[in-house]
Design an enzyme around this catalytic site. Sequence first.
Site, PDB file in Angstrom:
ATOM      1  N   SER A 124       0.791 -31.934 -74.387  1.00  0.00           N
ATOM      2  CA  SER A 124       1.914 -30.662 -73.962  1.00  0.00           C
ATOM      3  C   SER A 124       3.329 -31.026 -75.107  1.00  0.00           C
ATOM      4  O   SER A 124       2.920 -32.084 -75.887  1.00  0.00           O
ATOM      5  CB  SER A 124       2.589 -30.652 -73.330  1.00  0.00           C
ATOM      6  OG  SER A 124       3.849 -30.632 -72.467  1.00  0.00           O
ATOM      7  N   TYR A 148       7.113 -37.729 -66.265  1.00  0.00           N
ATOM      8  CA  TYR A 148       5.890 -36.566 -66.902  1.00  0.00           C
ATOM      9  C   TYR A 148       5.881 -36.344 -67.995  1.00  0.00           C
ATOM     10  O   TYR A 148       4.856 -36.260 -68.351  1.00  0.00           O
ATOM     11  CB  TYR A 148       6.633 -34.918 -66.604  1.00  0.00           C
ATOM     12  CG  TYR A 148       5.480 -34.047 -67.092  1.00  0.00           C
ATOM     13  CD1 TYR A 148       3.877 -34.090 -66.704  1.00  0.00           C
ATOM     14  CD2 TYR A 148       5.993 -33.417 -67.744  1.00  0.00           C
ATOM     15  CE1 TYR A 148       3.798 -32.866 -67.406  1.00  0.00           C
ATOM     16  CE2 TYR A 148       5.517 -32.255 -68.442  1.00  0.00           C
ATOM     17  CZ  TYR A 148       3.513 -32.160 -68.295  1.00  0.00           C
ATOM     18  OH  TYR A 148       2.685 -31.458 -68.920  1.00  0.00           O
ATOM     19  N   LYS A 152       2.320 -37.183 -70.856  1.00  0.00           N
ATOM     20  CA  LYS A 152       1.251 -37.502 -71.669  1.00  0.00           C
ATOM     21  C   LYS A 152       1.351 -37.958 -72.997  1.00  0.00           C
ATOM     22  O   LYS A 152       0.290 -38.269 -73.816  1.00  0.00           O
ATOM     23  CB  LYS A 152       1.618 -35.646 -71.970  1.00  0.00           C
ATOM     24  CG  LYS A 152       2.031 -35.017 -70.515  1.00  0.00           C
ATOM     25  CD  LYS A 152       0.301 -34.717 -70.704  1.00  0.00           C
ATOM     26  CE  LYS A 152      -0.002 -33.590 -69.608  1.00  0.00           C
ATOM     27  NZ  LYS A 152      -1.016 -33.134 -68.816  1.00  0.00           N
TER      28      LYS A 152
HETATM   29  C1  UD1 Z   1       9.014 -26.871 -69.370  1.00  0.00           C
HETATM   30  C2  UD1 Z   1       8.850 -28.862 -68.529  1.00  0.00           C
HETATM   31  C3  UD1 Z   1       7.550 -29.077 -69.583  1.00  0.00           C
HETATM   32  C4  UD1 Z   1       6.702 -28.113 -69.475  1.00  0.00           C
HETATM   33  C5  UD1 Z   1       6.125 -27.175 -69.276  1.00  0.00           C
HETATM   34  C6  UD1 Z   1       4.898 -26.927 -68.620  1.00  0.00           C
HETATM   35  C7  UD1 Z   1      11.304 -28.953 -67.983  1.00  0.00           C
HETATM   36  C8  UD1 Z   1      12.533 -29.476 -68.853  1.00  0.00           C
HETATM   37  N1  UD1 Z   1      10.506 -28.775 -68.775  1.00  0.00           N
HETATM   38  O1  UD1 Z   1       9.009 -26.675 -70.651  1.00  0.00           O
HETATM   39  O2  UD1 Z   1       7.831 -30.656 -70.065  1.00  0.00           O
HETATM   40  O3  UD1 Z   1       5.640 -28.797 -70.065  1.00  0.00           O
HETATM   41  O4  UD1 Z   1       7.617 -26.349 -68.605  1.00  0.00           O
HETATM   42  O5  UD1 Z   1       4.694 -25.178 -68.826  1.00  0.00           O
HETATM   43  O6  UD1 Z   1      11.089 -27.994 -67.597  1.00  0.00           O
HETATM   44  N2  UD1 Z   1      14.498 -21.533 -67.113  1.00  0.00           N
HETATM   45  C9  UD1 Z   1      15.508 -20.498 -66.699  1.00  0.00           C
HETATM   46  N3  UD1 Z   1      15.671 -19.891 -65.242  1.00  0.00           N
HETATM   47  C10 UD1 Z   1      14.617 -20.373 -64.439  1.00  0.00           C
HETATM   48  C11 UD1 Z   1      13.585 -21.131 -65.008  1.00  0.00           C
HETATM   49  C12 UD1 Z   1      13.314 -21.281 -66.810  1.00  0.00           C
HETATM   50  O7  UD1 Z   1      16.489 -19.862 -67.816  1.00  0.00           O
HETATM   51  O8  UD1 Z   1      14.554 -20.315 -63.282  1.00  0.00           O
HETATM   52  C13 UD1 Z   1      15.011 -21.702 -69.138  1.00  0.00           C
HETATM   53  C14 UD1 Z   1      14.980 -22.917 -69.344  1.00  0.00           C
HETATM   54  O9  UD1 Z   1      15.886 -23.088 -69.470  1.00  0.00           O
HETATM   55  C15 UD1 Z   1      13.988 -22.577 -70.535  1.00  0.00           C
HETATM   56  C16 UD1 Z   1      13.380 -21.199 -70.859  1.00  0.00           C
HETATM   57  O10 UD1 Z   1      13.354 -21.398 -69.599  1.00  0.00           O
HETATM   58  O11 UD1 Z   1      15.202 -22.462 -71.729  1.00  0.00           O
HETATM   59  C17 UD1 Z   1      11.300 -22.456 -69.982  1.00  0.00           C
HETATM   60  O12 UD1 Z   1      11.991 -23.103 -69.317  1.00  0.00           O
HETATM   61  P1  UD1 Z   1      10.356 -23.724 -68.756  1.00  0.00           P
HETATM   62  O13 UD1 Z   1       9.610 -21.861 -67.610  1.00  0.00           O
HETATM   63  O14 UD1 Z   1      10.764 -24.006 -67.433  1.00  0.00           O
HETATM   64  O15 UD1 Z   1       9.577 -24.487 -69.533  1.00  0.00           O
HETATM   65  P2  UD1 Z   1      10.269 -25.476 -70.360  1.00  0.00           P
HETATM   66  O16 UD1 Z   1      11.199 -25.604 -69.850  1.00  0.00           O
HETATM   67  O17 UD1 Z   1      10.232 -24.745 -72.023  1.00  0.00           O
END
Ligand code: UD1
Length: 339
Positions: A124, A148, A152
């Site tokens: 990842s 997590y 990895k």
């Molecule tokens: C997350 C994990 C990462 C994992 C990946 C798998 C965390 C901190 N990181 O990455 O370790 O490998 O998923 O796909 O959890 N967001 C919102 N509202 C939401 C959900 C997300 O605003 O309800 C935003 C987050 O702040 C971020 C973006 O959307 O800016 C993407 O979030 P997410 O899909 O959870 O992925 P990652 O954080 O990049």
Amino acid sequence: MAVLLTGGAGYIGSHTAVELISDGRSIVIADNFSNSSPGVIDRIEKITGRRPKVYDIDVCSPEALEKVFSENEIDSVVHFAGFKAVGESVAKPLMYYENNLYATINLLKTMKRHGTRRIVFSSSATVYGNPKTVPIREDADRYCTNPYGWTKYMSEQILTDAANADPELSVVLLRYFNPIGAHKSGLIGDDPSGIPNNLLPYITQVAVGRREFLGVFGNDYNTHDGTGVRDYIHVVDLAKGHLKAIDYAMNNSGVLAVNLGTGIGYSVLDIVKAFESATGLHIPYRIQQRRSGDIDACFADPAAALEKLGWKASLGIEEMCASAWNWQKNNPYGYGEKK
Ligand code: UD1
């Protein structure tokens, strides 16, 4: 000869299973369905017309894994199986280290006994932690911010050391960016348990009426609109990258780490807009506090994947959003059954 997919009933595993079968390859799935549904297998059969052989086992069990290898001629392995929830890993670190690291070790030991020399590992972009610069190249510094991520990172190290000790072993570490979307059939897709942690499943659950609004985690990041920027990649493109990685491992030994991303960064609000325009639906959202551990921007330099694997993402954000919605709309409660 068959490809073993550990965790082959999961989100990325099932899409990879479909691509492998469609390409005429034999596969065997090993999955304990702890975070996936047995119904996935029927869906894979429905899409491809072929039912993969499935072992309902824990990859951490030496006896169970031994049975898989002794009953099948496994010439390569794609290792997806593992716990993957960041928040849960912070609360239960030992459970994460024990499960994710032991699965990798058990797999390598069993492969060695049976002369299986190729392994593609589901890593990842989380191994890059908070990157100093974007786009991120594979030789960037690595550091993790949660257990997590460390599993990895450590699995990558275990696989690298195993390959260094055994010149016949070939290891490809695939560092995924943010996989979203679903197979065009709408029969398989992302089906997280409980409240989704990831952005796209949250948006599709708002769209289907399961949740009232999207919480946007912070709008004061150092990005074009203040919301977090990520490299979203269609899960079918990602799945195809695994076929290229298996072929690479067939023809090369040693260790190769490769980013699987598009190289394009979209913010949370870009994604909301793209989803609305791809589906014609309205997604209400509210700006909330930052989520702890989140970073400003993370997107890949995907050049190595093209150069080494001959792979490049081809599906755009519109297809990612439209296919994610097609899956959710046809399956409002996902597979609707889990072990
Ligand atoms: C997350 C994990 C990462 C994992 C990946 C798998 C965390 C901190 N990181 O990455 O370790 O490998 O998923 O796909 O959890 N967001 C919102 N509202 C939401 C959900 C997300 O605003 O309800 C935003 C987050 O702040 C971020 C973006 O959307 O800016 C993407 O979030 P997410 O899909 O959870 O992925 P990652 O954080 O990049």
